[in-house]
Design an enzyme around this catalytic site. Structure first.
Site, PDB file in Angstrom:
ATOM      1  N   ASN A 130       0.813  -1.217   0.000  1.00 12.77           N
ATOM      2  CA  ASN A 130       0.000   0.000   0.000  1.00 12.77           C
ATOM      3  C   ASN A 130       0.845   1.265   0.000  1.00 12.77           C
ATOM      4  OD1 ASN A 130      -2.175  -1.615  -0.018  1.00 12.77           O
ATOM      5  ND2 ASN A 130      -2.723  -1.324   2.131  1.00 12.77           N
ATOM      6  N   VAL A 131       0.288   2.278  -0.629  1.00 12.89           N
ATOM      7  CA  VAL A 131       0.959   3.563  -0.703  1.00 12.89           C
ATOM      8  C   VAL A 131       0.323   4.572   0.254  1.00 12.89           C
ATOM      9  CG1 VAL A 131       1.834   3.203  -3.043  1.00 12.89           C
ATOM     10  CG2 VAL A 131      -0.459   4.159  -2.743  1.00 12.89           C
ATOM     11  N   ASP A 132      -0.721   4.134   0.955  1.00  7.34           N
ATOM     12  CA  ASP A 132      -1.357   5.035   1.927  1.00  7.34           C
ATOM     13  C   ASP A 132      -0.563   5.064   3.235  1.00  7.34           C
ATOM     14  OD1 ASP A 132      -2.339   3.076   3.910  1.00  7.34           O
ATOM     15  OD2 ASP A 132      -3.705   2.410   2.338  1.00  7.34           O
ATOM     16  N   HIS A 138       5.844  -0.469  -2.685  1.00  9.20           N
ATOM     17  CA  HIS A 138       5.508   0.215  -3.934  1.00  9.20           C
ATOM     18  C   HIS A 138       5.489   1.734  -3.790  1.00  9.20           C
ATOM     19  CE1 HIS A 138       3.496  -3.794  -5.208  1.00  9.20           C
ATOM     20  NE2 HIS A 138       4.790  -3.793  -5.419  1.00  9.20           N
TER      21      HIS A 138
HETATM   22  P1  NAD Z   1      -5.900  -5.574  -5.236  1.00  8.19           P
HETATM   23  O1  NAD Z   1      -6.808  -4.400  -5.337  1.00  8.19           O
HETATM   24  O2  NAD Z   1      -5.402  -6.195  -6.465  1.00  8.19           O
HETATM   25  O3  NAD Z   1      -6.650  -6.711  -4.389  1.00  8.19           O
HETATM   26  C1  NAD Z   1      -7.355  -6.412  -3.222  1.00  8.19           C
HETATM   27  C2  NAD Z   1      -7.564  -7.699  -2.443  1.00  8.19           C
HETATM   28  O4  NAD Z   1      -8.092  -7.348  -1.176  1.00  8.19           O
HETATM   29  C3  NAD Z   1      -8.557  -8.674  -3.073  1.00  8.19           C
HETATM   30  O5  NAD Z   1      -8.006  -9.969  -3.049  1.00  8.19           O
HETATM   31  C4  NAD Z   1      -9.786  -8.618  -2.135  1.00  8.19           C
HETATM   32  O6  NAD Z   1     -10.423  -9.894  -1.957  1.00  8.19           O
HETATM   33  C5  NAD Z   1      -9.175  -8.183  -0.838  1.00  8.19           C
HETATM   34  N1  NAD Z   1     -10.068  -7.371  -0.009  1.00  8.19           N
HETATM   35  C6  NAD Z   1     -10.922  -6.396  -0.382  1.00  8.19           C
HETATM   36  N2  NAD Z   1     -11.548  -5.885   0.692  1.00  8.19           N
HETATM   37  C7  NAD Z   1     -11.053  -6.552   1.770  1.00  8.19           C
HETATM   38  C8  NAD Z   1     -11.308  -6.479   3.166  1.00  8.19           C
HETATM   39  N3  NAD Z   1     -12.175  -5.620   3.692  1.00  8.19           N
HETATM   40  N4  NAD Z   1     -10.638  -7.323   3.985  1.00  8.19           N
HETATM   41  C9  NAD Z   1      -9.738  -8.227   3.482  1.00  8.19           C
HETATM   42  N5  NAD Z   1      -9.463  -8.353   2.161  1.00  8.19           N
HETATM   43  C10 NAD Z   1     -10.117  -7.504   1.323  1.00  8.19           C
HETATM   44  O7  NAD Z   1      -4.730  -5.112  -4.273  1.00  8.19           O
HETATM   45  P2  NAD Z   1      -3.162  -5.459  -4.256  1.00  8.19           P
HETATM   46  O8  NAD Z   1      -2.994  -6.922  -4.438  1.00  8.19           O
HETATM   47  O9  NAD Z   1      -2.650  -4.776  -3.052  1.00  8.19           O
HETATM   48  O10 NAD Z   1      -2.535  -4.758  -5.540  1.00  8.19           O
HETATM   49  C11 NAD Z   1      -2.826  -3.441  -5.775  1.00  8.19           C
HETATM   50  C12 NAD Z   1      -1.660  -2.516  -6.069  1.00  8.19           C
HETATM   51  O11 NAD Z   1      -2.268  -1.228  -6.092  1.00  8.19           O
HETATM   52  C13 NAD Z   1      -0.597  -2.436  -5.006  1.00  8.19           C
HETATM   53  O12 NAD Z   1       0.612  -2.485  -5.634  1.00  8.19           O
HETATM   54  C14 NAD Z   1      -0.781  -1.072  -4.330  1.00  8.19           C
HETATM   55  O13 NAD Z   1       0.417  -0.317  -4.360  1.00  8.19           O
HETATM   56  C15 NAD Z   1      -1.774  -0.310  -5.158  1.00  8.19           C
HETATM   57  N6  NAD Z   1      -2.922   0.233  -4.384  1.00  8.19           N
HETATM   58  C16 NAD Z   1      -2.737   0.706  -3.131  1.00  8.19           C
HETATM   59  C17 NAD Z   1      -3.813   1.191  -2.412  1.00  8.19           C
HETATM   60  C18 NAD Z   1      -3.558   1.714  -1.017  1.00  8.19           C
HETATM   61  O14 NAD Z   1      -2.447   2.152  -0.733  1.00  8.19           O
HETATM   62  N7  NAD Z   1      -4.545   1.664  -0.111  1.00  8.19           N
HETATM   63  C19 NAD Z   1      -5.089   1.212  -2.960  1.00  8.19           C
HETATM   64  C20 NAD Z   1      -5.243   0.720  -4.261  1.00  8.19           C
HETATM   65  C21 NAD Z   1      -4.143   0.247  -4.970  1.00  8.19           C
END
Ligand code: NAD
Length: 235
Positions: free
Chosen positions: A89-91, A108
């Site tokens: 995560n980037v947050d 990331h």
């Molecule tokens: P992804 O979006 O590909 O997958 C999200 C996963 O989280 C899914 O498998 C889903 O089943 C699960 N999920 C959703 N809600 C949930 C919950 N409440 N509890 C538990 N599991 C839950 O995410 P990824 O695999 O992290 O890849 C995304 C890329 O995008 C990363 O490289 C990241 O840097 C970036 N990203 C980051 C953020 C952030 O920083 N919050 C947000 C979006 C994307």
């Protein structure tokens, strides 16, 4: 003492109101991933890319960590040497829950930061827009500034720390990642014990390789996961 690696993804922040990456449509907040977070996008699509990350930064300003972030921070405080926390995560929700920037690895990148394209100096600009800064270029070498985010196709220097943590861990805990970017099925095979927590099965993860699987919200699964980790570290 055994070692535990906790690896999280966008799903852990979903209940805090930050949207996850892929719904199978290749979009993130209605933007085409190819245009705003793929290597070269700063050269071909600079304004849109900067605006996109300005918007993401503004979006996280008021977001609060949830029970899953807080529980992991508490665990890390109790077992600082046994637990490594790495996130895709980037947050900054782990930091808002009390974690120091150097206690967690952002594989990331980190939204609050800009990086100089020349000298690699990193600046924390909190939640503001890049163009609203008093300085337009790197205060040290005058180079061009960019979001400190790893775009697809770019090198991810922090992966060295992931490899190190994978090599030494006895238990890997994977929370909220679809496994499309990092091959968590492979990671599970490197460790004697493994836990997976996602909302639902993912095509990119073979959950048969995990010792324990929770398909539920992270805030609901985290207490059982924390209990497992504590027992594991006491043995
Ligand atoms: P992804 O979006 O590909 O997958 C999200 C996963 O989280 C899914 O498998 C889903 O089943 C699960 N999920 C959703 N809600 C949930 C919950 N409440 N509890 C538990 N599991 C839950 O995410 P990824 O695999 O992290 O890849 C995304 C890329 O995008 C990363 O490289 C990241 O840097 C970036 N990203 C980051 C953020 C952030 O920083 N919050 C947000 C979006 C994307």
């Amino acid at each position: 003492m055994p070692k535990v690696l906790i690896l999280s993804g966008a799903g852990i922040s979903a209940e805090s109101g930050i949207s996850t990456f892929r719904g199978g449509d290749g979009l993130w907040e209605n933007h085409n991933i190819q245009e705003i977070c793929t290597a070269g996008c700063l050269d071909t699509n600079a304004e849109a890319t900067k605006k996109f990350y300005d918007a993401r930064r503004a979006d996280i300003k008021d977001k609060e960590p949830n029970h899953a972030h807080k529980t992991i921070v508490e665990l890390k405080q109790r077992f600082p040497h046994a637990i490594s926390v790495l996130t895709q995560n980037v947050d900054d929700l782990f930091e808002k829950a009390g974690m120091q920037r150097d206690e967690i690895v952002h594989l990331h990148g980190f939204l609050r930061e800009l990086r100089c394209r020349e000298c690699a100096m990193v600046l924390d600009i909190a939640y503001g827009a890049q163009d609203a800064l008093t300085y337009k270029r790197c205060p040290s070498c005058h180079g061009e500034l960019r979001p400190n985010i790893v775009f697809f196709g770019e090198a991810a220097p922090e992966y060295e720390k992931l490899i190190h943590a994978l090599n030494e861990c006895d238990l890997i805990v994977v929370i909220g990642t679809s496994g499309n970017v990092l091959d968590v099925t492979y990671f599970a095979q490197l460790s004697e014990y493994s836990i997976l927590n996602n909302l639902e099965p993912s095509d990119a993860i073979d959950d048969r390789y995990f010792t324990k699987v929770y398909y539920s919200k992270a805030t609901e699964a985290i207490d059982s996961i924390a209990e497992y980790i504590e027992e594991f570290l006491k043995e």
